[in-house]
Design a protein around this motif. Structure first.
Motif, PDB file in Angstrom:
ATOM      1  N   UNK A 205       0.839  -1.195   0.000  1.00  0.00           N
ATOM      2  CA  UNK A 205       0.000   0.000   0.000  1.00  0.00           C
ATOM      3  C   UNK A 205       0.876   1.249   0.000  1.00  0.00           C
ATOM      4  N   UNK A 206       0.439   2.240  -0.742  1.00  0.00           N
ATOM      5  CA  UNK A 206       1.074   3.551  -0.800  1.00  0.00           C
ATOM      6  C   UNK A 206       0.034   4.563  -0.368  1.00  0.00           C
ATOM      7  N   UNK A 207       0.409   5.490   0.519  1.00  0.00           N
ATOM      8  CA  UNK A 207      -0.526   6.552   0.891  1.00  0.00           C
ATOM      9  C   UNK A 207       0.205   7.889   0.847  1.00  0.00           C
ATOM     10  N   UNK A 208      -0.434   8.842   0.191  1.00  0.00           N
ATOM     11  CA  UNK A 208       0.101  10.195   0.108  1.00  0.00           C
ATOM     12  C   UNK A 208      -0.416  11.019   1.270  1.00  0.00           C
ATOM     13  N   UNK A 209       0.502  11.679   1.976  1.00  0.00           N
ATOM     14  CA  UNK A 209       0.146  12.635   3.025  1.00  0.00           C
ATOM     15  C   UNK A 209       1.119  13.807   2.907  1.00  0.00           C
ATOM     16  N   UNK A 210       0.753  14.916   3.515  1.00  0.00           N
ATOM     17  CA  UNK A 210       1.645  16.073   3.493  1.00  0.00           C
ATOM     18  C   UNK A 210       2.863  15.853   4.387  1.00  0.00           C
ATOM     19  N   UNK A 211       2.664  15.167   5.496  1.00  0.00           N
ATOM     20  CA  UNK A 211       3.734  14.909   6.460  1.00  0.00           C
ATOM     21  C   UNK A 211       4.029  13.418   6.525  1.00  0.00           C
ATOM     22  N   UNK A 212       5.261  13.037   6.876  1.00  0.00           N
ATOM     23  CA  UNK A 212       5.585  11.612   7.037  1.00  0.00           C
ATOM     24  C   UNK A 212       4.778  10.996   8.168  1.00  0.00           C
ATOM     25  N   UNK A 213       4.410   9.733   8.006  1.00  0.00           N
ATOM     26  CA  UNK A 213       3.725   8.994   9.068  1.00  0.00           C
ATOM     27  C   UNK A 213       4.757   8.179   9.838  1.00  0.00           C
ATOM     28  N   UNK A 214       4.380   7.663  10.980  1.00  0.00           N
ATOM     29  CA  UNK A 214       5.295   6.943  11.867  1.00  0.00           C
ATOM     30  C   UNK A 214       5.315   5.456  11.513  1.00  0.00           C
ATOM     31  N   UNK A 215       6.500   4.871  11.520  1.00  0.00           N
ATOM     32  CA  UNK A 215       6.639   3.434  11.273  1.00  0.00           C
ATOM     33  C   UNK A 215       5.762   2.674  12.269  1.00  0.00           C
ATOM     34  N   UNK A 216       4.959   1.755  11.745  1.00  0.00           N
ATOM     35  CA  UNK A 216       4.117   0.916  12.589  1.00  0.00           C
ATOM     36  C   UNK A 216       2.724   1.451  12.840  1.00  0.00           C
ATOM     37  N   UNK A 217       2.453   2.675  12.425  1.00  0.00           N
ATOM     38  CA  UNK A 217       1.114   3.207  12.698  1.00  0.00           C
ATOM     39  C   UNK A 217       0.106   2.623  11.719  1.00  0.00           C
ATOM     40  N   UNK A 218      -1.122   2.532  12.190  1.00  0.00           N
ATOM     41  CA  UNK A 218      -2.231   2.072  11.371  1.00  0.00           C
ATOM     42  C   UNK A 218      -2.969   3.300  10.858  1.00  0.00           C
ATOM     43  N   UNK A 219      -3.253   3.308   9.555  1.00  0.00           N
ATOM     44  CA  UNK A 219      -3.896   4.455   8.927  1.00  0.00           C
ATOM     45  C   UNK A 219      -5.124   3.977   8.163  1.00  0.00           C
ATOM     46  N   UNK A 220      -6.270   4.583   8.449  1.00  0.00           N
ATOM     47  CA  UNK A 220      -7.454   4.268   7.662  1.00  0.00           C
ATOM     48  C   UNK A 220      -7.330   5.001   6.334  1.00  0.00           C
ATOM     49  N   UNK A 221      -7.437   4.247   5.237  1.00  0.00           N
ATOM     50  CA  UNK A 221      -7.194   4.810   3.908  1.00  0.00           C
ATOM     51  C   UNK A 221      -8.356   4.512   2.966  1.00  0.00           C
TER      52      UNK A 221
END
Length: 161
Positions: free
Chosen positions: A54-70
């Protein structure tokens, strides 16, 4: 749908989740920065034997291991040099909004070209994947990866989160 982040946007460190140790491990340092957050969908199994990418675009980097609803919006179709499908589902974070149309400008050709350019420069020329491009037939790929995981569930398969 949730994804787990393995590699934050802007990182040159390639982390991989190790289900045996329940840790994220630095597997290598690459020459180019990831222009997106990269990870996987838990409880899926793709054709290459790993969880679905999975690839997700965000303005800021996300944290390794976090769960993101996409929200999945398209698939980037690639194949390994051995001919095995290694597709990546391109997503946007649901936190920002609920509609695909809210993201049209965020997934302009410029954003999709960042993915293409990254994979072209990420690996040595002899290891480049075959890249077919983008399309919107992502739901079938997700369903097949979930079904494959369900079939494997209960078996001793350490490669799936």
């Amino acid at each position: 749908m949730n994804m787990i982040v393995e590699i934050p946007k802007g990182s040159k460190n390639k982390y991989e989740y190790n289900p045996a140790t329940d840790k994220f491990v630095l597997s290598k340092v690459v020459l180019v920065e990831y222009p997106f957050n990269y990870g996987f969908f838990p409880n899926t199994l793709s054709e290459d034997g790993d969880p679905l990418d999975a690839i997700v675009f965000t303005d800021e980097p996300l944290v390794v291991g976090c769960s993101v609803e996409v929200i999945p919006v398209c698939v980037f179709r690639t194949y390994t040099k051995e001919g095995v499908a290694d597709h990546k589902i391109v997503c946007v974070p649901k936190v920002v909004g609920d509609s695909f149309y809210a993201y049209q400008n965020r997934l302009s050709a410029g954003y999709l070209n960042r993915i293409w350019d990254f994979y072209f420069h990420y690996k040595p020329k002899e290891d480049l994947p075959t890249i077919l491009g983008f399309d919107d037939d992502f739901q079938d790929i997700i369903n097949k990866a979930q079904d494959k995981y369900d079939i494997m569930e209960g078996e001793d398969y350490s490669g799936v989160f």
